[in-house]
Design a protein around this motif. Structure first.
Motif, short mmCIF file in Angstrom:
data_model
loop_
_atom_site.label_atom_id
_atom_site.label_comp_id
_atom_site.label_asym_id
_atom_site.label_seq_id
_atom_site.Cartn_x
_atom_site.Cartn_y
_atom_site.Cartn_z
N SER A 1 31.87 46.31 34.28
CA SER A 1 32.68 44.75 34.54
C SER A 1 32.25 44.62 36.38
CB SER A 1 34.46 44.50 35.23
OG SER A 1 35.33 45.68 35.06
N LYS A 2 32.47 43.88 36.67
CA LYS A 2 32.23 43.88 38.35
C LYS A 2 33.08 43.61 39.05
CE LYS A 2 29.95 41.51 42.26
NZ LYS A 2 29.80 40.04 42.54
N PRO A 3 33.34 45.37 40.11
CA PRO A 3 34.26 45.66 41.39
C PRO A 3 35.17 44.12 41.54
CG PRO A 3 32.44 47.45 41.39
CD PRO A 3 32.16 46.25 40.52
N VAL A 4 35.65 44.40 41.45
CA VAL A 4 37.17 42.79 42.48
C VAL A 4 37.16 43.92 44.04
CG1 VAL A 4 37.29 41.98 40.56
CG2 VAL A 4 39.03 43.38 42.03
N GLN A 5 37.43 42.48 45.43
CA GLN A 5 37.50 43.31 46.46
C GLN A 5 38.59 43.29 46.89
OE1 GLN A 5 35.39 41.42 49.82
NE2 GLN A 5 36.67 42.84 50.85
N LYS A 6 40.00 43.60 46.80
CA LYS A 6 41.20 43.70 47.01
C LYS A 6 41.38 44.37 48.74
CE LYS A 6 43.26 44.52 42.67
NZ LYS A 6 43.94 44.81 41.73
N ILE A 7 42.57 43.54 49.27
CA ILE A 7 43.28 43.67 50.81
C ILE A 7 44.54 44.60 50.29
CG2 ILE A 7 42.00 42.59 51.99
CD1 ILE A 7 44.00 40.74 51.75
N LEU A 8 45.44 45.43 51.34
CA LEU A 8 46.45 45.06 51.68
C LEU A 8 47.76 44.03 51.44
CD1 LEU A 8 47.29 48.74 52.08
CD2 LEU A 8 48.07 47.52 50.06
N HIS A 9 48.87 43.37 51.01
CA HIS A 9 49.36 42.15 51.77
C HIS A 9 50.73 42.35 50.82
CE1 HIS A 9 49.69 38.40 53.12
NE2 HIS A 9 49.86 37.36 52.09
N GLY A 10 51.38 41.58 51.85
CA GLY A 10 52.35 41.94 51.07
C GLY A 10 53.23 42.98 50.05
N GLY A 11 52.98 44.37 50.83
CA GLY A 11 53.39 45.89 50.23
C GLY A 11 52.90 45.52 48.61
N ARG A 12 52.26 45.36 48.34
CA ARG A 12 50.81 44.62 47.13
C ARG A 12 49.30 45.06 47.35
NH1 ARG A 12 51.64 41.38 43.21
NH2 ARG A 12 51.58 39.83 44.65
N LEU A 13 48.53 44.95 46.31
CA LEU A 13 47.59 45.35 46.36
C LEU A 13 46.73 43.92 45.51
CD1 LEU A 13 46.19 48.97 44.88
CD2 LEU A 13 45.66 47.59 46.99
N VAL A 14 46.57 42.89 45.79
CA VAL A 14 46.28 42.15 45.91
C VAL A 14 44.74 41.51 45.95
CG1 VAL A 14 48.00 40.72 46.40
CG2 VAL A 14 46.98 40.76 47.93
N GLU A 15 44.48 40.71 45.31
CA GLU A 15 42.39 40.33 45.19
C GLU A 15 42.27 39.50 47.00
OE1 GLU A 15 40.00 38.75 41.78
OE2 GLU A 15 41.83 40.24 40.80
N GLY A 16 41.00 40.22 46.96
CA GLY A 16 40.53 38.38 47.85
C GLY A 16 40.39 39.54 49.41
N ASN A 17 39.67 39.51 50.55
CA ASN A 17 39.73 40.27 51.63
C ASN A 17 40.61 39.73 53.36
OD1 ASN A 17 38.50 37.34 52.53
ND2 ASN A 17 37.15 38.34 51.62
#
Length: 386
Positions: free
Chosen positions: A359-375
């Motif tokens: 499966s294609k790797p997804v981009q993540k960021i650290l946001h609000g104390g969690r690892l979430v999808e997105g940039n």
């Protein structure tokens, strides 16, 4: 699982007592081949039962009444050899079979005293074994079974000449077993040159029972910000991560910075003393720290349960290395995540070999104390919509 019936009652009994309900695929394939006396090249992911796959036939074939070293197991790191010795000790308890560990960084005199008692099995690292053989304290000619655990690492440039010398000093009719999570060209050369018509066995991750779902992801980060990103990840809840760095200098630099900032991270590398390494591993296993940062060599063969994340601090050089490291998470039915800290300079290389992933790797960021999808762009857009 009829290979168990080929074993003596004592080993059948110990298998039952250990509570094994089913054998792992590598055990089913390898044990009958080893009992038949064949040379073997076996490829199977980390943590899939390779140690028992070679240990049970060794125990079956050892004559405890013969005062001689009959089997030798070679491992590339002190940790892996210590782990193997612990497994051997559990199984030989209450029998006349004995084991001695011969590793660098330990007291040589004590090891010599133990060697004089003619243990049935020795487990060691290449440097120390070579030293003992050169000083004529360890004789290779009586060894009937020789196992190279993490064989691709043992055949890498730093150990290759020592390993060839050790193998060549054994008797022609001995049994040679090589196991690894990845089989390299060097391993194949050993098989061709030093083995008698070896049996080749291969188990893939998907052949394993109860594989968890593994997500592949990346965070875009400047090279100089990677240490700080690791510190932040170590503060997330429910993280038990193995983080890999490509070279020792980088690891030592990151370790110093992280210690200075009291991060919940310990390091594991070749320049640590034996007790320091043990302390670091214990802290990680007990959950006192949430990230263990290591080089590939230092973490080889380490069996650590419930790793939630594998973090590639540096993008691995090859797809095999990526897969090998990544195989530490998503085991025993638990889900896992493989997270790469991706600097701009490595993007092309990363994209090239992650094409082979299911499966294609997804981009993540650290946001609000969690690892979430997105940039960062998607987060700022969400902010502006409020």
């Amino acid at each position: 699982m009829n290979f168990i019936e080929q074993l003596s009652p004592i080993w059948q009994e110990k298998w039952k007592k250990a509570g094994y309900e089913t054998a792992m695929p590598i055990q089913e394939q390898m044990i009958p081949e080893m009992l038949a006396g064949n040379d073997i090249v076996a490829e199977s992911p980390t943590g899939t039962g390779k140690t028992l796959a070679y240990l049970l036939p060794i125990l079956q074939r050892i004559n405890p009444e013969k005062p001689a070293i009959q089997a030798m197991i070679i491992a590339p790191s002190q940790e892996l050899s210590m782990q193997i010795v612990n497994v051997v000790r559990e199984w030989i308890e209450g029998t006349d079979i004995t084991v001695t560990q011969l590793i660098g960084g330990a007291n040589m005199q004590r090891q010599l005293e133990k060697l004089k008692k003619k243990p049935s099995i020795v487990v060691g690292t290449p440097g120390r074994l070579n030293e003992l053989v050169k000083n004529k304290k360890l004789k290779m000619h009586e060894i009937r079974m020789l196992v190279l655990d993490e064989g691709d690492q043992l055949m890498a440039r730093e150990h290759r000449n020592i390993m060839k010398d050790l193998i060549e000093k054994t008797q022609h009719g001995r049994q040679l077993i090589l196991v690894s999570a990845t089989i390299t060209e060097e391993v194949e050369l050993v098989a061709d040159r030093m083995m008698q018509h070896p049996t080749r066995l291969k188990v893939k991750a998907e052949d394993m029972p109860m594989q968890g779902k593994v997500t592949h992801s990346f965070i875009k980060v400047d090279e100089r910000e990677k240490t700080e990103m690791l510190r932040k990840i170590s503060n997330l809840e429910n993280v038990k991560a193995l983080a890999f760095v490509n070279n020792l200098d980088q690891l030592l630099m990151k370790e110093n910075k992280l210690k200075y900032r009291d991060a919940k991270i310990v390091a594991l590398h070749s320049e640590m003393k034996k007790d320091e390494r043990k302390k670091a591993l214990d802290q990680f296993r007990k959950g006192e720290v949430s990230v263990l940062i290591a080089t590939e060599v230092a973490a080889r063969g380490l069996d650590i349960d419930q790793v939630t994340h594998v973090i590639h601090v540096d993008v691995p050089q090859t797809i095999e290395q990526y897969q090998h490291r990544s195989g530490r998470t998503g085991r025993a039915g638990a889900d896992g995540e493989v997270l790469t800290l991706l600097a701009y300079a490595d993007e092309r290389h990363y994209k090239k070999f992650t094409k082979e992933l299911p499966s294609k790797p997804v981009q993540k960021i650290l946001h609000g104390g969690r690892l979430v999808e997105g940039n960062s762009k998607t987060i700022s857009e969400k902010g502006s919509k409020r």
